[in-house]
Scaffold this active site. Structure first.
Site, PDB file in Angstrom:
ATOM      1  N   HIS A  78      -8.651  46.465 -29.932  1.00 57.98           N
ATOM      2  CA  HIS A  78      -9.148  45.109 -30.753  1.00 57.98           C
ATOM      3  C   HIS A  78     -10.751  45.246 -30.965  1.00 57.98           C
ATOM      4  CE1 HIS A  78      -7.092  42.637 -27.863  1.00 57.98           C
ATOM      5  NE2 HIS A  78      -7.081  42.115 -28.993  1.00 57.98           N
ATOM      6  N   ASP A  80     -13.188  45.260 -30.828  1.00 56.24           N
ATOM      7  CA  ASP A  80     -14.649  44.403 -29.433  1.00 56.24           C
ATOM      8  C   ASP A  80     -14.881  46.267 -28.745  1.00 56.24           C
ATOM      9  OD1 ASP A  80     -12.950  43.439 -27.702  1.00 56.24           O
ATOM     10  OD2 ASP A  80     -13.760  43.107 -26.523  1.00 56.24           O
ATOM     11  N   ASP A 198     -12.231  46.012 -16.151  1.00 55.27           N
ATOM     12  CA  ASP A 198     -12.184  44.938 -16.464  1.00 55.27           C
ATOM     13  C   ASP A 198     -13.083  43.616 -15.745  1.00 55.27           C
ATOM     14  OD1 ASP A 198     -11.996  42.252 -18.186  1.00 55.27           O
ATOM     15  OD2 ASP A 198      -9.862  43.348 -18.739  1.00 55.27           O
ATOM     16  N   SER A 369      -4.297  34.108 -21.756  1.00 57.90           N
ATOM     17  CA  SER A 369      -5.376  35.069 -21.463  1.00 57.90           C
ATOM     18  C   SER A 369      -5.009  36.795 -22.064  1.00 57.90           C
ATOM     19  CB  SER A 369      -6.269  35.513 -20.915  1.00 57.90           C
ATOM     20  OG  SER A 369      -7.436  36.584 -20.964  1.00 57.90           O
ATOM     21  N   HIS A 371      -6.368  38.848 -20.040  1.00 59.00           N
ATOM     22  CA  HIS A 371      -7.158  40.012 -18.721  1.00 59.00           C
ATOM     23  C   HIS A 371      -6.489  39.348 -18.161  1.00 59.00           C
ATOM     24  CE1 HIS A 371     -10.288  41.533 -22.343  1.00 59.00           C
ATOM     25  NE2 HIS A 371      -9.960  40.272 -23.223  1.00 59.00           N
TER      26      HIS A 371
END
Length: 557
Positions: A78, A80, A198, A369, A371
């Protein structure tokens, strides 16, 4: 080699990005003056209309600390986490480690940058250890929204450090590659000195849904589409792209990637095997013009309403090859990133006006998601049983709540550290941890604000919100009196030609205030410009609730 590092040398973790914001991820782990960097990502600003393109992490500490950066290790593909990689490699010519798909996306990012020497990209695979600088690093497979994502188990003189990367625990992943619970548990039994985990979804109870849960939803949406089917998602989300292709094949549809990033992602997916389909499943937009719409599925960027994206152009009938027609279905398969809601709502309205049915997360389960939610975060803590804990990847509120979750999971409060960008943590060989000194950290703006100066952005914000007033005053060099003006010109506030009642009254107030200064006035007298700014701002603040940017111009004749 790791074996040559003193067993008594302390290990320092330095957060340079991603702790206090979503994005901008960059962390350095250093021992005896040698370091590795984990991830190097960008962050997209909340106010792109002010000319901001992207932010990259401030890397000054890496350059000035005399620490030898010896490697970069990437956890996944990704932006980021990999988007700022070219800027780091221009400063440090070091090897870059990542899984095959992560390096494929990194090559795409690096292709637009110029390097004097070839970049040393080294492919790694889960459970295969490698040496990186002074450390021995083991990739561990995790599940996330992009394939071949990994966590890192880093063996150091101060013990094992686990960096989770971005993850969730998906028990039904699209590619069948499971989250490696077994290896995390083995490391936990061996003894983990520090877990870096995370924090993105720590506010969400329970577990995040499986990516494969979307396939029945996509099947239902495609089955009822009388015309073309559009799915907009991030181009790196190959698992979602794969499911769209699978369902499209069931219904006899060909797939059309739109936009440079999506076309390139489809190519990379085919090359790496992440999209296990025949090339004939994909057609370009030119060929698609000759096929019936009910035999086509489009993949496009623009789920966040990005103004230059293919979907945004389609929504205003400005795309050169694709137009929305009655019966088309458009799916925005991503969450609405905070700050983008108004732009996305505008996009949805435009698509409806073009005749499409628009489906997004608020009206149907078209996104899950990547995450971990609370139960998965707690499970990782239980698997690894770390002595110390640091939450990463999140805004301050996420980090704070993750610390509370870790304490509730059994980690002693004194062993949990809430770090922000610039903070450091020192681990010693005796298993103790303490805060280190703070280093220079922050963000640098690119693509529009060359200096990255926050003052420039502040001025743009004022211009956008309150407008500007230019005041021209001409003084006599002999008498020090006003011989012309003050003349006021406005942009973005009130009628700019000086004829409005507010402009006339502001001019009268400014004249009175300048005359009250007393004595001869001179162009180089700071009192004159200060009074111009003060008087005009005070007037418009009192009358209109605005504080315009005031540009005083004072000269003598």
């Amino acid at each position: 080699m790791a074996a040559s590092t003193s067993t008594t040398a302390p290990v320092r973790i330095v957060a340079l990005g991603g702790l206090g914001e979503i994005g901008l991820n960059l962390m350095a782990i250093e021992c005896a003056g040698r370091a590795i960097v984990i991830d190097c990502g960008v962050m997209f600003p909340d106010e792109p209309a002010l000319g901001m393109g992207t932010y990259i992490p401030e890397m000054a500490w890496l350059e000035r600390s005399h620490v030898a950066v010896e490697a970069v290790v990437l956890t996944h593909a990704h932006e980021d986490h990999i988007g700022a990689l070219p800027h780091l490699l221009h400063r440090f010519n070091v090897p870059v480690y990542g899984t095959d798909i992560t390096l494929a996306f990194a090559r795409r990012r690096l292709a637009d940058a110029e390097f004097d020497d070839p970049v040393d990209l080294r492919t790694i695979t889960p459970r295969k250890v490698f040496e990186a600088g002074p450390f021995t690093v083991e990739p561990i497979r995790v599940t996330h929204s992009t394939p071949n994502s990994i966590a890192l188990a880093i063996r150091t003189p101060a013990g094992i450090i686990i960096h989770s990367g971005d993850f969730k625990i998906d028990d039904a992943p699209v590619d069948g590659q499971m989250f490696d619970r077994e290896r995390f548990a083995e490391l936990g039994a061996e003894g983990v000195a520090l877990l870096l985990s995370d924090s993105t979804n720590v506010e969400r109870p329970g577990r995040s849904g499986s990516e494969s849960s979307l396939k029945p939803v996509l099947r239902e949406l495609i089955s009822r589409a009388r015309g073309r089917f559009f799915l907009s998602a991030f181009s790196s989300h190959l698992h979602r792209i794969r499911q769209v292709v699978e369902v499209s094949r069931e219904f006899g549809r060909r797939v059309v990637p739109l936009g440079r990033a999506m076309v390139e992602s489809a190519r990379l997916g085919l090359e790496t095997g992440q999209l296990p389909f025949a090339q004939a499943m994909f057609v370009d937009s030119g060929e698609a013009e000759f096929l019936d719409g009910n035999r086509l599925s489009y993949l496009t960027s623009g789920s966040q309403g990005e103004p230059l994206s293919a979907l945004a152009k389609i929504s205003i009938d400005a795309h050169p090859r694709v137009r929305i027609e009655q019966g088309d279905v458009v799916v925005l398969s991503s969450r609405f990133i905070p700050g983008n809601e108004r732009t996305i709502n505008t996009l949805v309205n435009r698509l409806y006006k073009q005749g499409a049915e628009v489906v997004y997360d608020a009206v149907a389960p078209v996104h899950v998601s990547g995450h971990a939610s609370q139960d998965e975060l707690t499970e990782l803590i239980a698997l690894t049983r770390p002595r110390h804990f640091v939450p990463i990847h999140g805004e301050y509120r996420h980090l704070s709540r993750h610390v509370a979750l870790a304490i509730a999971a059994g980690i002693p409060e004194q062993n949990c550290f809430l770090l922000e960008d610039g903070d450091s943590l020192i681990l010693n060989g005796g298993g103790e941890a303490r805060r280190g000194f703070t280093v220079e950290a922050g963000r640098i703006a690119l693509e529009g604000v060359d200096s990255g100066d926050p003052a420039v952005v502040g001025e743009r914000r004022v211009l956008a919100r309150d407008g500007t007033v230019t005041a021209v005053v001409v003084l006599s060099s002999k008498t020090g009196r006003i011989v012309a003006g003050p003349d006021l010109l406005s942009r973005g506030l009130v009628s700019g030609d000086g004829t409005s009642a507010h402009m006339r009254r502001a001019k009268e107030e400014l004249t009175r205030r300048l005359n009250s200064l007393g004595g001869p006035l001179h162009a180089n007298d700071s009192r004159v410009k200060e009074e111009i700014v003060r008087a005009i701002r005070r007037y418009f603040s009192d009358e209109l609730g605005k504080r315009p940017l005031v540009i005083p111009y004072v000269t003598e004749v």
